[in-house]
Write an enzyme that holds these catalytic residues in place. Structure first.
Site, PDB file in Angstrom:
ATOM      1  N   ASP A 194      17.046  99.470  69.383  1.00 63.09           N
ATOM      2  CA  ASP A 194      17.657  99.483  68.204  1.00 63.09           C
ATOM      3  C   ASP A 194      17.429  98.338  68.303  1.00 63.09           C
ATOM      4  O   ASP A 194      18.327  97.294  67.271  1.00 63.09           O
ATOM      5  CB  ASP A 194      19.194  99.761  68.810  1.00 63.09           C
TER       6      ASP A 194
ATOM      7  N   CYS B  47      18.075 100.742  61.619  1.00 66.02           N
ATOM      8  CA  CYS B  47      19.075 101.170  61.169  1.00 66.02           C
ATOM      9  C   CYS B  47      18.342 100.606  59.811  1.00 66.02           C
ATOM     10  O   CYS B  47      19.190 100.251  58.990  1.00 66.02           O
ATOM     11  CB  CYS B  47      20.255 100.648  60.947  1.00 66.02           C
TER      12      CYS B  47
END
Length: 393
Positions: A282, A335
């Site tokens: 991530d 993101c």
């Protein structure tokens, strides 16, 4: 607090946010919490009203405003009822003068908005700055979604993740008995899909390479049912230190923490070379997919910082790939909705690493290059790019 005093409080907060964005300081939600911690006279309605004004003004201003006053004057262009609150009373905004320049409305700094138009199209841009929903993840180690739907009558089941529930805006999740019992965690439904893409199962060796405070680590632990080995790594000690109390509350006892030296990550991971069933990355990113929650992050990003982030992402991808066993899985997520951080990163990786293959375990979002993209407008989640890659056997 009077309406005018609330407006002045919002101005003061946005001033602090602007300074922090310029100096690399704390995020807006942290600054707001600090502001009210020293102002006990502000009741819950006051805090909600001030927070709403501050966030509305920040969302409206694409470029960083000259001041909090300019930001709220800009908001008053859309909400004329606010103009009369600049009344000059004690602890209230000074009257408007000819020299006041309201902050113009916009999506983002021009250089950044141009990139988003190219990758998303203009139609999806407004949703990037709408209010974000409140999603939670049911912790399978302690509860089922049906149990939580019965316990939380205002909750609605998510449509993408089997563990997702959506609560009404403003719900104080941390005050819920289910939260104290470790049965739920706040987590955007799109973020839950990143953990789901890992295909975690009992008995596996999984490395969460950029674990941060461990939101996805906890989701992986639940899927592993307490069996196997789950290693949460990060170079940020304060963020990683937030994981142990969360893991204890969630009943996730199998998590191992590993604090890495930011310049010597490979050394700190050498015992895991070609050993992991799954490596989750991530990656650090611009956060363009989370503007609904962090609108001020638009003002922190510069072309130079974006270039540094892309370099970091490419390096972390290489490190993570070296940990995956033959036939194992590498999950890369950001993101961000900028192709330079998502689609293009994975395309370059695949070009440089023959034998790696694109997998597609998710059915949410839209296919985008070698991965999938989730957006607020299309999926109702934060914005993410998620790619699942299979290592050569």
């Amino acid at each position: 607090m009077t309406p005018s005093a609330r407006l002045q409080a919002a101005i003061d907060i946005v001033d602090q946010v602007i300074f922090a964005a310029s100096a690399g300081g704390a995020a807006a939600d942290t600054l707001i919490a600090r502001y009210f911690k020293t102002r006990r006279y502000a009741g819950s309605k006051d805090r909600r009203a001030v927070r709403e004004l501050a966030y509305a003004a920040m969302r409206r201003a694409g470029e960083m405003p000259a001041s909090g006053r300019a930001a709220l004057l800009g908001l008053a262009q859309d909400r004329p009822e606010l103009l009369g609150l600049f009344d000059g009373a004690p602890h209230c905004p000074a009257p408007i003068t000819a020299g006041d320049v309201p902050a113009p409305a916009g999506l983002a700094p021009a250089w950044l908005a141009d990139q988003l138009v190219k990758t998303l199209g203009a139609d999806e841009l407004p949703a990037l700055l709408e209010r974000a929903p409140l999603d939670i993840r049911v912790n399978r180690l302690k509860a089922t979604r049906d149990e939580m739907l019965a316990a939380l009558p205002d909750a609605v089941a998510g449509s993408l993740s089997p563990d997702a529930l959506r609560l009404p805006e403003g719900t104080n999740v941390e005050a819920l008995p289910a939260f104290a019992a470790g049965k739920i965690e706040v987590q955007d439904e799109g973020s839950q899909l990143i953990a789901a893409a890992c295909g975690a199962a009992p008995g596996r060796l999984i490395v969460d390479l950029c674990a941060g405070a461990g939101g996805k680590t906890l989701a992986l632990a639940a899927a592993m049912e307490g069996k196997g080995r789950l290693i949460a790594c990060d170079v940020d000690r304060p963020r990683l230190s937030r994981l142990p109390p969360r893991a204890e509350r969630a009943g996730a006892g199998l998590i191992e923490l590993r604090l890495l030296n930011g310049s010597r990550e490979r050394e700190g991971l050498s015992d895991l070379n070609h050993a992991a069933d799954v490596v989750l990355i991530d990656a650090p990113c611009s956060g363009t997919g989370t503007w609904r929650r962090n609108p001020e992050s638009r003002w922190r990003l510069t072309p130079v910082r974006l270039d540094r982030l892309r370099s970091t992402q490419a390096e972390v991808l290489k490190i993570g790939a070296g940990l995956v066993r033959p036939g194992g899985r590498l999950v890369y997520a950001v993101c961000s909705l900028l192709d330079g951080e998502g689609r293009d990163q994975v395309d370059r990786f695949l070009h440089a690493h023959p034998g790696w293959a694109r997998l597609d375990p998710l059915r949410a979002g839209r296919v985008h290059g070698a991965g999938r993209r989730l957006t607020p407008a299309h999926d109702g989640t934060d914005g993410f790019f998620i790619a699942v890659l299979g290592a050569p056997c």
